[in-house]
Motif scaffolding. Sequence first.
Motif, short mmCIF file in Angstrom:
data_model
loop_
_atom_site.label_atom_id
_atom_site.label_comp_id
_atom_site.label_asym_id
_atom_site.label_seq_id
_atom_site.Cartn_x
_atom_site.Cartn_y
_atom_site.Cartn_z
N THR A 25 10.78 74.21 90.79
CA THR A 25 10.26 75.21 89.87
C THR A 25 11.06 75.17 88.58
OG1 THR A 25 9.73 76.62 91.77
CG2 THR A 25 9.69 77.66 89.59
N ILE A 26 10.40 74.81 87.50
CA ILE A 26 11.07 74.68 86.20
C ILE A 26 10.34 75.52 85.17
CG2 ILE A 26 11.63 73.08 84.31
CD1 ILE A 26 11.84 70.83 86.35
N ILE A 27 11.11 76.32 84.44
CA ILE A 27 10.58 77.03 83.27
C ILE A 27 11.48 76.70 82.09
CG2 ILE A 27 9.60 78.89 84.68
CD1 ILE A 27 11.91 80.70 83.75
N THR A 28 11.04 77.03 80.87
CA THR A 28 11.92 76.85 79.73
C THR A 28 12.23 78.21 79.12
OG1 THR A 28 10.23 76.57 78.00
CG2 THR A 28 10.85 74.60 79.27
N GLY A 29 13.44 78.31 78.58
CA GLY A 29 13.90 79.59 78.06
C GLY A 29 14.46 79.48 76.66
N SER A 30 14.23 80.53 75.88
CA SER A 30 14.78 80.62 74.52
C SER A 30 14.73 82.09 74.12
CB SER A 30 13.92 79.79 73.56
OG SER A 30 12.62 80.35 73.46
N PHE A 31 15.47 82.46 73.10
CA PHE A 31 15.45 83.87 72.68
C PHE A 31 14.03 84.37 72.40
CE2 PHE A 31 19.97 82.96 72.00
CZ PHE A 31 20.53 84.06 72.65
N PRO A 32 13.19 83.56 71.75
CA PRO A 32 11.83 84.09 71.50
C PRO A 32 11.05 84.44 72.77
CG PRO A 32 12.27 82.26 70.03
CD PRO A 32 13.42 82.33 71.00
N ASN A 33 11.44 83.91 73.92
CA ASN A 33 10.73 84.32 75.15
C ASN A 33 11.69 84.83 76.24
OD1 ASN A 33 11.63 81.65 75.70
ND2 ASN A 33 10.07 81.37 77.28
N LEU A 34 12.73 85.48 75.78
CA LEU A 34 13.76 86.00 76.70
C LEU A 34 13.20 86.96 77.75
CD1 LEU A 34 16.72 86.57 77.53
CD2 LEU A 34 16.87 88.16 75.61
N SER A 35 12.40 87.92 77.34
CA SER A 35 11.94 88.94 78.31
C SER A 35 11.08 88.34 79.41
CB SER A 35 11.18 90.06 77.59
OG SER A 35 12.09 90.82 76.83
N SER A 36 10.22 87.40 79.03
CA SER A 36 9.37 86.77 80.05
C SER A 36 10.20 85.99 81.06
CB SER A 36 8.36 85.83 79.39
OG SER A 36 7.39 86.57 78.71
N VAL A 37 11.23 85.30 80.57
CA VAL A 37 12.11 84.55 81.48
C VAL A 37 12.76 85.51 82.47
CG1 VAL A 37 14.27 83.24 81.60
CG2 VAL A 37 12.53 82.62 79.90
N CYS A 38 13.31 86.60 81.96
CA CYS A 38 14.01 87.55 82.84
C CYS A 38 13.04 88.18 83.86
CB CYS A 38 14.69 88.63 82.01
SG CYS A 38 16.01 87.98 80.98
N SER A 39 11.88 88.55 83.40
CA SER A 39 10.89 89.15 84.32
C SER A 39 10.53 88.17 85.43
CB SER A 39 9.62 89.52 83.57
OG SER A 39 9.91 90.42 82.55
N TYR A 40 10.34 86.92 85.05
CA TYR A 40 9.97 85.90 86.04
C TYR A 40 11.09 85.70 87.07
CZ TYR A 40 8.34 81.43 87.91
OH TYR A 40 7.91 80.42 88.74
N LEU A 41 12.33 85.65 86.61
CA LEU A 41 13.45 85.45 87.54
C LEU A 41 13.55 86.61 88.53
CD1 LEU A 41 16.21 84.00 85.17
CD2 LEU A 41 14.53 82.76 86.57
N LEU A 42 13.34 87.81 88.05
CA LEU A 42 13.42 88.98 88.92
C LEU A 42 12.26 89.00 89.91
CD1 LEU A 42 14.52 91.66 86.30
CD2 LEU A 42 15.94 90.54 88.05
N GLN A 43 11.13 88.58 89.45
CA GLN A 43 9.93 88.59 90.29
C GLN A 43 10.01 87.51 91.39
OE1 GLN A 43 6.58 87.29 87.91
NE2 GLN A 43 5.75 86.34 89.75
N GLN A 44 10.55 86.35 91.05
CA GLN A 44 10.63 85.24 92.01
C GLN A 44 11.64 85.52 93.12
OE1 GLN A 44 8.86 82.04 91.96
NE2 GLN A 44 7.56 83.43 90.79
N ASN A 45 12.78 86.15 92.75
CA ASN A 45 13.82 86.46 93.74
C ASN A 45 14.33 85.21 94.46
OD1 ASN A 45 15.51 88.38 94.94
ND2 ASN A 45 14.21 88.46 96.77
N LYS A 46 14.40 84.11 93.73
CA LYS A 46 14.96 82.85 94.27
C LYS A 46 16.29 82.56 93.58
CE LYS A 46 12.07 79.28 94.45
NZ LYS A 46 10.95 78.36 94.09
N ASN A 47 17.03 81.56 94.11
CA ASN A 47 18.22 81.12 93.40
C ASN A 47 17.84 80.64 92.00
OD1 ASN A 47 19.70 81.62 95.70
ND2 ASN A 47 19.67 79.49 96.39
#
Lengths: 244, 244
Positions: free
Chosen positions: B121-143
């Motif tokens: 599972t790979i996503i990309t992260g940057s300040f312009p999409n910070l909130s989406s990255v954080c929401s996804y990490l919390l929702q997935q609940n994986k390492n």
Amino acid sequence: MSQKPTLFTSLSPALLHLYDLQNAVVVIIDVFRATSTIASALYNGARYIIPVDAVSKAIEISKKTGGIAAGERDGKLADGLSHGNSPLEYKRAFIENKVLVLTTTNGTRLLQMALDQGADTIITGSFPNLSSVCSYLLQQNKNVVLACAGWKDKFNLEDTLFAGAVISRVQEHFSIHCDSSLMAAYTYNCNKADLLGFAKNFTHYHRLVDRFGYIDDIAFCLQEDRADVLPLYREGRLVNGKNT
Amino acid sequence: MSQKPTLFTSLSPALLHLYDLQNAVVVIIDVFRATSTIASALYNGARYIIPVDAVSKAIEISKKTGGIAAGERDGKLADGLSHGNSPLEYKRAFIENKVLVLTTTNGTRLLQMALDQGADTIITGSFPNLSSVCSYLLQQNKNVVLACAGWKDKFNLEDTLFAGAVISRVQEHFSIHCDSSLMAAYTYNCNKADLLGFAKNFTHYHRLVDRFGYIDDIAFCLQEDRADVLPLYREGRLVNGKNT
């Protein structure tokens, strides 16, 4: 064009190959605890230290030379070694005029890597010998690579803090275009008033203190100039460069 | 025993092998500028992005797919590519409903490395999409492994700051025993009020601004949630995971 020599910080042994070690002074940094132990042993009168990268080699060389086979693996005394990797073990009454054959998980391995990558001038650095390291770097006026030992190639904060302490003292004299150095100096400057307090969050602090109870070691390793020697690598040995 | 998933930060592609990418979410971070450009293009309606690790491959794939061959080498438009690696190039009027084939010095190479090391599972992260990255990490609940692209394997501060921004928002939900993460969060928290001011010291800021004049790019790349999509890697493409 600036004529100042360059200074870089390598945050892990796995990044060391990115830096040119030839014609540079390489400072090996393993704050918890190899390079603090090296400073302590030389300060207390050890004749010299033979750093080796394998436990078996430490045992073999100690038999040949009559030196003390010392060190650790994973923070613990390794089988076959008679002494550990605590700077507090090497008091004058014990170590004076003796030879220490030292092997550790990270620091002595990194020193061997620097040799393999063609380093010609190697010293070791730790808070107990901070001032001597800085004086030597200023006196040499050569390029510098501050080489952090980390933990099994992972970044750690204690070695970074020491790199930052060096940089904060010598930066006027070097050309520094290196985010690792910037981060190290920033982190040190923000926390220099209470290094021990900051260190309580570190992974290696938990490993050493919670698991093994080495709180006195940690406190010693974060104190500046308690064993202010210059461990200089020459022909397989770390000698006190202040005596040469 | 805590049942929280773990979170680690890899400060350089050369350290990525130290982390277990299987059964984890890997966040590819290349703040200046690949992952900011990816967020910007998807936000402005690109159908998807094909990240590739070689210029020749980008040209070849763009010919086959009709996509736009874009990217850079050493900060400059590479020969044979029609567009660069600036998030500001990909406005809606230009990119909507198009395919972007992107290759960059660090970010797309790191994504390929993560695939080679078995990331699922790979996503990309940057300040312009910070909130989406954080929401996804919390929702997935994986390492989680926050994977900084750096610059040619060297550590950089802008990617570290973004890792710190993520950590500062999600840390309660993860088990974090990692000095890289601790340093990243610390550095972000100390500088979040003025990221652009702090960035003026960075090596890559000098490379992009002094050499190429990309000050508007830098400012965009440090602003939170200006292009708040979730670039999710699926079968060779980065798609907006918010749409799926």
